[in-house]
Design an enzyme around this catalytic site. Structure first.
Site, PDB file in Angstrom:
ATOM      1  N   ASN A   1       0.829  -1.222   0.000  1.00 35.66           N
ATOM      2  CA  ASN A   1       0.000   0.000   0.000  1.00 35.66           C
ATOM      3  C   ASN A   1       0.859   1.266   0.000  1.00 35.66           C
ATOM      4  OD1 ASN A   1      -1.947  -1.898   0.188  1.00 35.66           O
ATOM      5  ND2 ASN A   1      -2.651  -1.365   2.250  1.00 35.66           N
TER       6      ASN A   1
ATOM      7  N   HIS B   1     -17.397  35.986 -30.823  1.00 30.28           N
ATOM      8  CA  HIS B   1     -18.605  35.253 -31.266  1.00 30.28           C
ATOM      9  C   HIS B   1     -18.431  34.679 -32.667  1.00 30.28           C
ATOM     10  CE1 HIS B   1     -20.772  37.397 -27.982  1.00 30.28           C
ATOM     11  NE2 HIS B   1     -20.006  38.407 -28.367  1.00 30.28           N
TER      12      HIS B   1
ATOM     13  N   SER C   1      -7.963  11.381 -48.524  1.00 30.72           N
ATOM     14  CA  SER C   1      -9.233  10.673 -48.483  1.00 30.72           C
ATOM     15  C   SER C   1      -9.126   9.446 -49.378  1.00 30.72           C
ATOM     16  CB  SER C   1     -10.338  11.601 -48.980  1.00 30.72           C
ATOM     17  OG  SER C   1     -11.417  10.845 -49.486  1.00 30.72           O
TER      18      SER C   1
ATOM     19  N   LYS D   1      -8.598  15.677 -51.706  1.00 33.87           N
ATOM     20  CA  LYS D   1      -8.662  16.062 -50.293  1.00 33.87           C
ATOM     21  C   LYS D   1      -7.325  15.999 -49.563  1.00 33.87           C
ATOM     22  CE  LYS D   1     -11.749  16.737 -47.905  1.00 33.87           C
ATOM     23  NZ  LYS D   1     -12.731  15.928 -47.199  1.00 33.87           N
TER      24      LYS D   1
ATOM     25  N   GLU E   1      -7.802  17.243 -35.810  1.00 29.90           N
ATOM     26  CA  GLU E   1      -9.081  16.652 -35.393  1.00 29.90           C
ATOM     27  C   GLU E   1      -8.858  15.631 -34.279  1.00 29.90           C
ATOM     28  OE1 GLU E   1     -11.865  16.669 -39.301  1.00 29.90           O
ATOM     29  OE2 GLU E   1      -9.959  15.659 -39.496  1.00 29.90           O
TER      30      GLU E   1
HETATM   31  N1  ARG Z   1      -1.450  -3.565  -7.485  1.00 28.98           N
HETATM   32  C1  ARG Z   1      -1.912  -2.847  -6.337  1.00 28.98           C
HETATM   33  C2  ARG Z   1      -2.333  -1.426  -6.780  1.00 28.98           C
HETATM   34  O1  ARG Z   1      -1.941  -1.034  -7.820  1.00 28.98           O
HETATM   35  C3  ARG Z   1      -0.814  -2.729  -5.339  1.00 28.98           C
HETATM   36  C4  ARG Z   1      -1.314  -2.569  -3.952  1.00 28.98           C
HETATM   37  C5  ARG Z   1      -1.915  -3.802  -3.487  1.00 28.98           C
HETATM   38  N2  ARG Z   1      -2.312  -3.704  -2.110  1.00 28.98           N
HETATM   39  C6  ARG Z   1      -3.162  -4.583  -1.560  1.00 28.98           C
HETATM   40  N3  ARG Z   1      -3.475  -4.343  -0.323  1.00 28.98           N
HETATM   41  N4  ARG Z   1      -3.652  -5.584  -2.219  1.00 28.98           N
HETATM   42  O2  ARG Z   1      -3.056  -0.748  -6.092  1.00 28.98           O
END
Ligand code: ARG
Length: 457
Positions: free
Chosen positions: A108, A154, A275, A281, A288
């Site tokens: 995390n 405008h 085109s 063209k 675009e």
């Molecule tokens: N692949 C996960 C992500 O991109 C990594 C973190 C995973 N954490 C967990 N608690 N499973 O968020």
């Protein structure tokens, strides 16, 4: 091999496994993941959480993985995500010590670190592209500082402007875009590693040391927030959305500038397409597509805010979906910037057509009203009187600049010979000398100011 599983009695379902995997897109984080892990391993060694020898083995192993990926000797595959891949490969290479890398961290905080590191580099890269585009446009602003064309409000002919003035408008926008990106970078530049899964760690880690090794200017101060925070993603995509919006404006303008009816520019063959049915063209597909891809970027902004709405603290797997948003936004903007710069650099400006379109549209009308007002007529009355002169011209099918003094004097005896000068297109433009105005003099002055600002970014 999974990074988890001790508590499981069955393997994950194949479909669920595929659904869960982010490797196909987060492999793009490999370098930042490895560099983050190297700093983490050095810190673990320094703090005696693992031995110096183990720390060194890990660092060497990670460096060899990085090298092999870059030399295309190692393919990133067969793992849940990039973090699992690197750890797996490390343990394959250095054995037991590899299993110690994940001490005192969680995926995390690791993924939060990786994205922040990645985005810091990405912002610098995009800002450099923007700067290059600004420099290209400033060169054109110098070259065309006195080239007259019609200016619109405008989408109706309003007052003549110079092409240099037009370019300075876009440089002003892109300068703000660079400033915004660099400002967002300040909030990205916060080091989250050491927050653990959500609550910090029991190990005696040195987070400031990791921040220093990785070149972060700050270290986060709340572990719950550190693993949850993706505000910076919204900020980033929002900054990029504005860049895309600015590009879509010039794209739109140049699409009609390139058509026969306008004829202001001729797009280079290198940046045009044909085109399949109409041999004559030449289509402005690049422009675009820039206009069209803006929809993708602003759509990504909507995805980013929706992704985060009502997510409880702290990490939730929803957040894995932040990366496709980020990478697609980055890919799109960088490609659009490269293409736009090519289009701008190679376009031919048909200055005769520009000049011609600025004539005959009564665009000197404000100058007649200003002429009267400067001689004491209240502006509102001067405006009305000038409107009557324009009506006279429309009815008699002549341009303002073709009126004789005697015709002006039919409307007011305030008009003197100098009115004939005041309505000349060159003078209409030249007289707008106010700071930031369209006169060649003001344009050259603004170019200097813009260059100075750009050099400080
Ligand atoms: N692949 C996960 C992500 O991109 C990594 C973190 C995973 N954490 C967990 N608690 N499973 O968020």
């Amino acid at each position: 091999m999974k990074l988890w599983g001790g508590v499981f009695t069955q393997n994950i379902d194949k479909i669920a496994d595929e659904f869960n995997s982010s490797l196909s897109f987060d492999k793009r984080l490999y370098k930042h993941d490895i560099l983050g892990s190297i700093a983490h391993a050095k810190m673990l060694g320094k703090q005696n959480i693992i031995s110096i020898d183990e720390s060194q083995k890990i660092v060497d192993g990670l460096n060899s993985i990085l090298k092999d990926i870059e030399d295309l000797k190692l393919e990133i595959k067969d793992a849940e995500d990039i973090h699992s891949f690197v750890e797996q490969e490390l343990t394959k290479r250095i054995g037991e010590a590899g299993k110690k890398l994940h001490t005192a961290r969680s995926r995390n905080d690791q993924v939060a670190l990786d994205i922040r590191m990645y985005l810091k580099d990405s912002i610098d890269n995009t800002a450099a592209k923007l700067k290059s585009l600004c420099n290209t446009m400033l060169d054109l602003a110098v070259k065309y500082n006195d080239t007259i064309m019609a200016g619109f409000t405008h989408m109706q002919k309003a007052q003549p402007i110079t092409l240099g003035h037009y370019f300075n408008a876009y440089v002003s926008m892109f300068l703000r875009d660079i400033e915004r990106l660099l400002d967002a970078k300040k909030r990205i530049d916060v080091m989250p590693l050491g927050s653990g899964a959500l609550a910090g760690t029991t190990y005696p880690i040195d987070r400031e040391y990791v921040a220093k090794l990785l070149g972060f200017s700050q270290t986060s101060v709340n572990s719950l927030d550190s693993v949850s925070d993706r505000d910076f993603l919204v900020e980033y995509v929002s900054c990029i959305s504005l860049i895309a919006i600015h590009m879509s404006k010039i794209a739109e303008e140049w699409i009609y500038w390139a058509c026969d009816e306008f004829g202001y520019i001729t797009l280079d063959d290198k940046y045009s397409t044909g085109s399949s049915i109409m041999p004559q063209k030449k289509n402005p597909d690049m422009l675009e597509l820039i206009r069209g891809k803006t929809a993708k970027v602003t759509g990504n902004l909507s995805s980013a805010v929706s992704l985060l709405k009502a997510l409880p603290l702290s990490y939730n797997k929803d957040m894995q979906e932040d990366k496709p948003i980020l990478f697609d936004t980055e890919n799109t903007i960088n490609a659009c910037l490269d293409v736009l710069e090519g289009v701008v650099k190679t376009a031919k400006f048909n200055t005769d057509k520009m000049y011609k379109s600025a004539t005959g549209g009564y665009s000197a009308a404000t100058d007649i009203a200003d002429y009267l007002a400067k001689k004491g007529v209240p502006f509102r009355d001067a405006h009305k009187l000038t409107g009557e002169i324009v009506l006279y011209c429309i009815q008699n099918k002549i341009g303002l600049e073709e009126l004789k003094l005697s015709q002006f004097q039919q409307f007011s005896d305030i008009f003197q010979n100098d009115i004939l000068d005041a309505v000349k297109l060159e003078n209409v433009v030249k007289n707008r000398k106010s700071l930031g105005g369209t006169s060649p003099e003001s344009v050259l002055n603004s170019i200097e100011i813009l260059k100075e600002k750009l050099s400080k970014l």
